[in-house]
Design an enzyme around this catalytic site. Structure first.
Site, PDB file in Angstrom:
ATOM      1  N   CYS A  68       0.714  -1.372   0.044  1.00  0.00           N
ATOM      2  CA  CYS A  68       0.053   0.023  -0.058  1.00  0.00           C
ATOM      3  C   CYS A  68       0.842   1.222  -0.144  1.00  0.00           C
ATOM      4  CB  CYS A  68      -0.861  -0.077   1.119  1.00  0.00           C
ATOM      5  SG  CYS A  68      -2.026   1.247   1.153  1.00  0.00           S
ATOM      6  N   CYS A  72       0.628   4.496   6.894  1.00  0.00           N
ATOM      7  CA  CYS A  72      -0.049   4.200   8.438  1.00  0.00           C
ATOM      8  C   CYS A  72       0.932   3.404   9.283  1.00  0.00           C
ATOM      9  CB  CYS A  72      -1.386   3.572   8.107  1.00  0.00           C
ATOM     10  SG  CYS A  72      -2.263   4.143   6.663  1.00  0.00           S
ATOM     11  N   CYS A  75       0.332  -0.235  10.323  1.00  0.00           N
ATOM     12  CA  CYS A  75      -0.289  -1.324   9.462  1.00  0.00           C
ATOM     13  C   CYS A  75       0.596  -2.187   8.752  1.00  0.00           C
ATOM     14  CB  CYS A  75      -0.910  -0.746   8.033  1.00  0.00           C
ATOM     15  SG  CYS A  75      -1.819  -1.710   7.061  1.00  0.00           S
ATOM     16  N   CYS A 112     -17.168  -8.485   4.945  1.00  0.00           N
ATOM     17  CA  CYS A 112     -16.634  -7.240   4.840  1.00  0.00           C
ATOM     18  C   CYS A 112     -15.041  -7.380   4.043  1.00  0.00           C
ATOM     19  CB  CYS A 112     -16.139  -6.818   6.022  1.00  0.00           C
ATOM     20  SG  CYS A 112     -17.076  -6.384   7.189  1.00  0.00           S
ATOM     21  N   CYS A 143     -20.016  -5.299   3.107  1.00  0.00           N
ATOM     22  CA  CYS A 143     -19.160  -3.919   3.525  1.00  0.00           C
ATOM     23  C   CYS A 143     -17.738  -4.090   2.847  1.00  0.00           C
ATOM     24  CB  CYS A 143     -18.749  -4.100   5.043  1.00  0.00           C
ATOM     25  SG  CYS A 143     -17.784  -2.874   5.407  1.00  0.00           S
ATOM     26  N   CYS A 203     -19.536   2.697   8.482  1.00  0.00           N
ATOM     27  CA  CYS A 203     -18.746   2.081   9.508  1.00  0.00           C
ATOM     28  C   CYS A 203     -17.290   2.810   9.713  1.00  0.00           C
ATOM     29  CB  CYS A 203     -18.487   0.688   9.174  1.00  0.00           C
ATOM     30  SG  CYS A 203     -17.444  -0.482  10.167  1.00  0.00           S
ATOM     31  N   ARG A 275     -18.400  -2.319  17.633  1.00  0.00           N
ATOM     32  CA  ARG A 275     -17.702  -3.394  17.449  1.00  0.00           C
ATOM     33  C   ARG A 275     -16.124  -3.568  18.031  1.00  0.00           C
ATOM     34  NH1 ARG A 275     -17.117  -3.874  11.714  1.00  0.00           N
ATOM     35  NH2 ARG A 275     -19.388  -4.236  11.700  1.00  0.00           N
TER      36      ARG A 275
HETATM   37  N1  SAM Z   1      -6.725   0.719   3.165  1.00  0.00           N
HETATM   38  C1  SAM Z   1      -7.969   0.869   3.554  1.00  0.00           C
HETATM   39  C2  SAM Z   1      -7.931   2.098   4.667  1.00  0.00           C
HETATM   40  O1  SAM Z   1      -7.015   2.194   5.454  1.00  0.00           O
HETATM   41  O2  SAM Z   1      -8.955   2.750   4.863  1.00  0.00           O
HETATM   42  C3  SAM Z   1      -8.587  -0.337   4.164  1.00  0.00           C
HETATM   43  C4  SAM Z   1      -8.046  -1.233   4.976  1.00  0.00           C
HETATM   44  S1  SAM Z   1      -7.003  -0.743   6.491  1.00  0.00           S
HETATM   45  C5  SAM Z   1      -6.292  -2.240   6.911  1.00  0.00           C
HETATM   46  C6  SAM Z   1      -8.588  -0.792   7.773  1.00  0.00           C
HETATM   47  C7  SAM Z   1      -8.422  -0.385   9.126  1.00  0.00           C
HETATM   48  O3  SAM Z   1      -7.751  -1.480   9.975  1.00  0.00           O
HETATM   49  C8  SAM Z   1      -7.552   0.753   9.582  1.00  0.00           C
HETATM   50  O4  SAM Z   1      -8.212   1.855   9.643  1.00  0.00           O
HETATM   51  C9  SAM Z   1      -7.196   0.577  11.070  1.00  0.00           C
HETATM   52  O5  SAM Z   1      -8.144   0.963  11.804  1.00  0.00           O
HETATM   53  C10 SAM Z   1      -7.273  -0.974  11.048  1.00  0.00           C
HETATM   54  N2  SAM Z   1      -6.040  -1.409  11.250  1.00  0.00           N
HETATM   55  C11 SAM Z   1      -4.864  -1.701  10.418  1.00  0.00           C
HETATM   56  N3  SAM Z   1      -3.908  -2.436  10.926  1.00  0.00           N
HETATM   57  C12 SAM Z   1      -4.131  -2.570  12.160  1.00  0.00           C
HETATM   58  C13 SAM Z   1      -3.266  -3.108  13.226  1.00  0.00           C
HETATM   59  N4  SAM Z   1      -2.316  -3.513  13.305  1.00  0.00           N
HETATM   60  N5  SAM Z   1      -4.162  -3.044  14.639  1.00  0.00           N
HETATM   61  C14 SAM Z   1      -5.373  -2.634  14.768  1.00  0.00           C
HETATM   62  N6  SAM Z   1      -6.256  -2.118  13.852  1.00  0.00           N
HETATM   63  C15 SAM Z   1      -5.365  -2.281  12.505  1.00  0.00           C
HETATM   64 FE1  SF4 Z   2      -2.761   1.164   3.331  1.00  0.00          FE
HETATM   65 FE2  SF4 Z   2      -2.781  -0.116   5.772  1.00  0.00          FE
HETATM   66 FE3  SF4 Z   2      -3.054   2.542   5.765  1.00  0.00          FE
HETATM   67 FE4  SF4 Z   2      -4.948   0.900   4.804  1.00  0.00          FE
HETATM   68  S1  SF4 Z   2      -4.345   0.999   6.879  1.00  0.00           S
HETATM   69  S2  SF4 Z   2      -4.310   2.700   3.621  1.00  0.00           S
HETATM   70  S3  SF4 Z   2      -3.928  -0.892   3.748  1.00  0.00           S
HETATM   71  S4  SF4 Z   2      -1.152   1.388   5.009  1.00  0.00           S
END
Ligand code: SAM
Ligand code: SF4
Ligand code: DTB
Length: 334
Positions: A68, A72, A75, A112, A143, A203, A275
């Site tokens: 990606c 973040c 992630c 989802c 979703c 959501c 949730r």
């Molecule tokens: N890429 C899209 C986005 O960021 O909106 C969708 C997927 S992203 C993985 C969805 C959500 O997963 C993130 O906004 C975050 O809240 C949650 N998430 C991701 N990694 C996580 C982690 N290591 N621990 C807890 N929540 C996590």
């Molecule tokens: Fe990409 Fe992970 Fe950020 Fe979603 S949360 S935008 S998958 S880096």
């Protein structure tokens, strides 16, 4: 006293209470009540709006994993972090449907689908639209979480019949840039507005345990509660520390503080599904039980979330039996 008024405001009031704006100061007073008073309050609000023993069950599938462009810090899927995750292409519709069928057979009512994108490419829209149609045809709610959406993309997904769009604000406005630098919280709010405008259910939630303060957490919930319409679903994730990610060594959240946040979410958003999302593997059954008592009424089931671990079906079946909880049934379509 302010807190008595605030608290009383949330008990036994008609649904319009959900549209009242709450200030950070009011939310802090609620959060800081004695634990027993806070939980009693939250459970009272919960019972006024939901069956207290029914928990909605969602299932996740990563339809496009890793690589990606966003940075973040929490992630596993960011190309900016050396997490060792292998990237994959967008999954074929047939494979997604086969997985959704299995999830339905195991009791999930909502499917989802998540993609590791900053936002979907227009060339992927046709496949995504086909996925929505095919999963819906199984009789499940749908979703998706695909990153930022333009108004046109939101409309296309809504027209395909997508029920919910997940798009988390993740933390407070103040702390956001410490976690993500490739976009702003204003970008996130814009997508949420596009999703609403297109007529889909929202959501939106966030993550606790990224090094934010208690005020940041409360502020995040206040922002969600004060959206023009509160989200129908509010995922509260506990950070799953990912080796190689920037937040791999963040200080874990105190479980009692986590439960307090669930209670605050329930009180501020009385009619939303709250949730208990990522991080349940790291929680004891007792902590989860307190979260359900505090008003959480939805979970992700299945051994994997998107890339990380989740308690498997056996553990959750045993937990539901121990606590006398039952899966929430799907409301008949209007
Ligand atoms: N890429 C899209 C986005 O960021 O909106 C969708 C997927 S992203 C993985 C969805 C959500 O997963 C993130 O906004 C975050 O809240 C949650 N998430 C991701 N990694 C996580 C982690 N290591 N621990 C807890 N929540 C996590
Ligand atoms: Fe990409 Fe992970 Fe950020 Fe979603 S949360 S935008 S998958 S880096
Ligand atoms: C949400 O708030 N939590 C889910 C879902 N929305 C997409 C994702 C949790 C991801 C946990 C880390 C992982 O599996 O990689």
């Amino acid at each position: 006293m302010l807190h008595e008024t605030t608290v009383a405001n949330h008990v036994g009031k008609p649904p319009e209470a959900a549209t009242e704006r709450t200030t950070l100061a009011q939310a802090k007073i609620i959060y800081n009540l004695s634990f027993n008073d806070l939980l009693f309050q939250a459970q009272t609000v919960h019972r006024a709006n939901f069956d207290p023993n029914a928990v909605q069950i969602s299932r996740l599938l990563s339809i496009k994993t890793g690589g990606c462009a966003e940075d973040c810090g929490y992630c596993s899927q960011s190309a900016h972090s050396p997490t060792g995750l292998k990237a994959s292409k967008l999954m074929m519709v047939e494979k997604v449907v086969a997985e959704a069928k299995k999830a339905k057979a195991e009791g999930a009512t909502r499917y989802c689908m998540g993609a590791a994108w900053r936002s979907p490419k227009d060339r992927d829209m046709e496949t995504l639209v086909a996925m929505v149609g095919s999963v819906k045809a199984l009789g499940m709610e749908t979703c998706m979480t695909l990153g930022m959406l333009s108004p046109g993309q939101a409309e296309a997904l809504a027209d395909a019949g997508l029920d919910y769009y997940n798009h988390n604000i993740d933390t407070s406005e103040e702390f956001y840039s410490q976690v993500i630098t490739t976009r702003t919280i204003a970008d996130r709010l814009e997508t949420l507005a596009n999703v609403r405008e297109a007529g889909m259910k929202v959501c939106a939630g966030g993550i606790l345990g990224m090094g934010e303060t208690t005020d940041d957490r409360i502020s995040m919930l206040v922002t969600l509660a004060n959206l023009p319409e509160p989200p129908e679903s509010v995922p509260v994730n506990m950070l799953i520390p990912i080796p190689g990610s920037r937040l791999a060594d963040a200080e874990p959240v105190d479980p009692v503080e986590f439960v307090r946040m669930i209670a605050l979410a329930r009180i501020l958003m009385p009619r939303s599904h709250v949730r208990l999302s990522a991080g349940r593997t790291q929680m004891s059954d007792e902590m989860q039980a307190l979260c359900f008592f505090a008003g959480a009424n939805s979970i992700f089931a299945g051994d994997t979330l998107l890339t990380a671990e989740n308690p498997g079906e056996d553990h959750d079946t045993a937990l539901f039996r121990r606590l006398g909880l039952k899966p929430m049934e799907l409301e008949p379509a209007e």
